[in-house]
Write a protein that holds these residues in place. Structure first.
Motif, short mmCIF file in Angstrom:
data_model
loop_
_atom_site.label_atom_id
_atom_site.label_comp_id
_atom_site.label_asym_id
_atom_site.label_seq_id
_atom_site.Cartn_x
_atom_site.Cartn_y
_atom_site.Cartn_z
N GLY A 1 26.30 58.65 13.05
CA GLY A 1 27.04 57.65 12.27
C GLY A 1 26.21 56.46 11.87
O GLY A 1 26.71 55.36 11.70
N ASN A 2 24.88 56.68 11.70
CA ASN A 2 23.98 55.57 11.43
C ASN A 2 23.79 55.28 9.95
O ASN A 2 23.04 54.38 9.59
N MET A 3 24.40 56.06 9.07
CA MET A 3 24.21 55.79 7.66
C MET A 3 25.48 56.07 6.87
O MET A 3 26.23 56.99 7.16
N ALA A 4 25.69 55.23 5.85
CA ALA A 4 26.80 55.46 4.94
C ALA A 4 26.33 56.38 3.81
O ALA A 4 26.89 57.44 3.60
N LYS A 5 25.29 55.97 3.10
CA LYS A 5 24.68 56.79 2.05
C LYS A 5 23.16 56.67 2.17
O LYS A 5 22.64 55.63 2.59
N TYR A 6 22.46 57.72 1.76
CA TYR A 6 21.02 57.79 1.99
C TYR A 6 20.34 58.31 0.73
O TYR A 6 20.78 59.29 0.13
N LEU A 7 19.24 57.66 0.30
CA LEU A 7 18.51 58.07 -0.89
C LEU A 7 17.01 57.97 -0.64
O LEU A 7 16.51 56.93 -0.21
N ARG A 8 16.30 59.06 -0.94
CA ARG A 8 14.85 59.10 -0.78
C ARG A 8 14.20 58.99 -2.16
O ARG A 8 14.49 59.78 -3.04
N ILE A 9 13.32 57.99 -2.31
CA ILE A 9 12.73 57.69 -3.61
C ILE A 9 11.21 57.75 -3.51
O ILE A 9 10.61 57.20 -2.59
N SER A 10 10.59 58.42 -4.49
CA SER A 10 9.14 58.35 -4.67
C SER A 10 8.88 57.70 -6.02
O SER A 10 9.65 57.92 -6.97
N LEU A 11 7.81 56.93 -6.14
CA LEU A 11 7.54 56.25 -7.41
C LEU A 11 6.09 55.83 -7.52
O LEU A 11 5.40 55.69 -6.51
N ASN A 12 5.66 55.63 -8.76
CA ASN A 12 4.38 54.97 -8.99
C ASN A 12 4.53 53.51 -8.58
O ASN A 12 5.60 52.93 -8.80
N PRO A 13 3.49 52.89 -8.01
CA PRO A 13 3.59 51.47 -7.66
C PRO A 13 4.00 50.64 -8.88
O PRO A 13 3.47 50.81 -9.96
N SER A 14 4.97 49.75 -8.69
CA SER A 14 5.49 48.97 -9.81
C SER A 14 6.18 47.71 -9.31
O SER A 14 7.17 47.78 -8.60
N SER A 15 5.67 46.55 -9.72
CA SER A 15 6.33 45.29 -9.37
C SER A 15 7.68 45.21 -10.05
O SER A 15 8.64 44.66 -9.49
N TRP A 16 7.77 45.76 -11.26
CA TRP A 16 9.05 45.73 -11.98
C TRP A 16 10.11 46.46 -11.18
O TRP A 16 11.20 45.94 -10.93
N PHE A 17 9.82 47.68 -10.73
CA PHE A 17 10.80 48.44 -9.96
C PHE A 17 11.10 47.72 -8.64
O PHE A 17 12.26 47.67 -8.21
N THR A 18 10.08 47.19 -8.00
CA THR A 18 10.27 46.49 -6.73
C THR A 18 11.26 45.34 -6.88
O THR A 18 12.19 45.19 -6.07
N ASN A 19 11.07 44.53 -7.92
CA ASN A 19 11.97 43.40 -8.14
C ASN A 19 13.40 43.86 -8.38
O ASN A 19 14.36 43.27 -7.86
N GLN A 20 13.57 44.94 -9.16
CA GLN A 20 14.92 45.44 -9.43
C GLN A 20 15.56 46.02 -8.17
O GLN A 20 16.74 45.83 -7.91
N PHE A 21 14.75 46.74 -7.39
CA PHE A 21 15.29 47.37 -6.19
C PHE A 21 15.75 46.31 -5.18
O PHE A 21 16.81 46.46 -4.56
N VAL A 22 14.97 45.24 -5.02
CA VAL A 22 15.35 44.17 -4.09
C VAL A 22 16.68 43.55 -4.52
O VAL A 22 17.57 43.31 -3.69
#
Length: 312
Positions: free
Chosen positions: A85-106
């Protein structure tokens, strides 16, 4: 029946290429690892490793088994988390390094903090992102690909039973470091000049990955962009290092014109002068896989951000 412990030993051996190194990482002895691998080979009825003068290497069958073993171990860990019962929803993501994606994900995570979502995020080059999605190590992969490599990219996708959805296109852009003469010249001009391949041979570069864009055949290299003859001094998977170097040195970088607001603020980008100079951003999925609620929520969030940035 296959033993999860044997599969874990097998995976570590495959990734280290050495039974002795695997034993160190697994906090066990070399004979224990050798015994586990031998038992696994006997149970499966195949040879997993070739014994080399220095270390071990996966056989053809071993490489295929490695992909499935990774999937089994990863899925077993997720099932264990779910059972507690340690997770509600789980998503595994791979990506090219990107400050743009990092900012959006945060920002996305902050908005959904109370929902207790769980994520696993891995940064890598285009080929590795594709392999991780193909091998069920990631549920989705975000990549940047040059327009001119689209044909080769689509071939790799089809071969690995993957599909790619475009989210955005931008112009391939040359970012000179703050101490680079082109950055200083651009600061004195209202309109930035373009840069061709010949001019770029005079500079040193910092890039996320050497395979950031797939390599081309000889025919496709004519009159288009190529990494050949360019001096890539630093390869990093850290956008923080990338932006720090661009702010404080003369190193240059090539990427999409919208990929990082921090990069654009520090360095005036100059459009690249060659055919098919677009960078395509999008995501990779396994063919016929359904998207779950968390993935749809994240994709919807990213699409809205891209719309806002494009003024649409």
């Amino acid at each position: 029946m296959l033993d999860l412990k044997q599969l874990k030993y097998f995976i570590v051996c495959a990734e280290t290429g050495s039974i002795s190194e695997a034993a160190k990482l697994l906090y066990t002895t070399q004979p224990s690892v050798s015994k586990a691998i031998k038992a696994l080979e006997e149970e499966m009825g195949i040879v997993l490793f070739e014994r080399m003068p220095r270390g071990i290497a996966l056989t053809v069958k071993g490489r295929e088994a490695y992909r499935y073993a990774c999937r089994i171990i990863n899925d077993s860990r997720i099932l264990e988390e779910m059972s507690h019962g340690n997770m509600a929803k789980y998503l595994r993501i791979s990506l090219n390094p990107s400050s743009w994606f990092t900012n959006q994900f945060v920002e996305f995570y902050k908005q959904n903090y109370d929902k207790d979502y769980h994520f696993e995020i891995y940064t890598a080059g285009v080929r590795t992102v594709m392999e991780r999605v193909r091998d069920y190590l990631s549920d989705i992969g975000f990549v940047y690909v040059m327009e001119q490599q689209k044909k080769e990219f689509q071939y790799e996708l089809a071969k690995n039973k993957l599909v790619f959805t475009v989210m955005q296109e931008s112009t391939a852009t040359f970012y000179p470091g703050k101490l680079n003469i082109l950055d200083q010249e651009a600061a004195d001009r209202e309109k930035a000049q373009t840069v061709n391949m010949e001019a770029m041979k005079n500079f040193r570069f910092i890039q996320n990955f050497r395979d950031e864009f797939l390599e081309l055949g000889e025919k496709e290299k004519r009159s288009v962009f190529s990494w050949e003859n360019l001096n890539v001094s630093i390869i990093t998977n850290s956008d923080y290092i990338m932006e720090k170097m661009l702010k404080e040195t003369g190193l240059c970088n090539i990427s999409g014109s919208y990929l990082s607001n921090d990069k654009k603020a520090a360095n005036k980008g100059i459009p690249l002068e060659f055919k098919k100079n677009k960078v395509v951003f999008g995501y990779i999925r396994r063919k016929n896989d359904e998207t779950d609620e968390l993935m749809e929520e994240l994709l919807g969030f990213l699409r809205e951000k891209l719309k806002l940035e494009n003024g649409s």
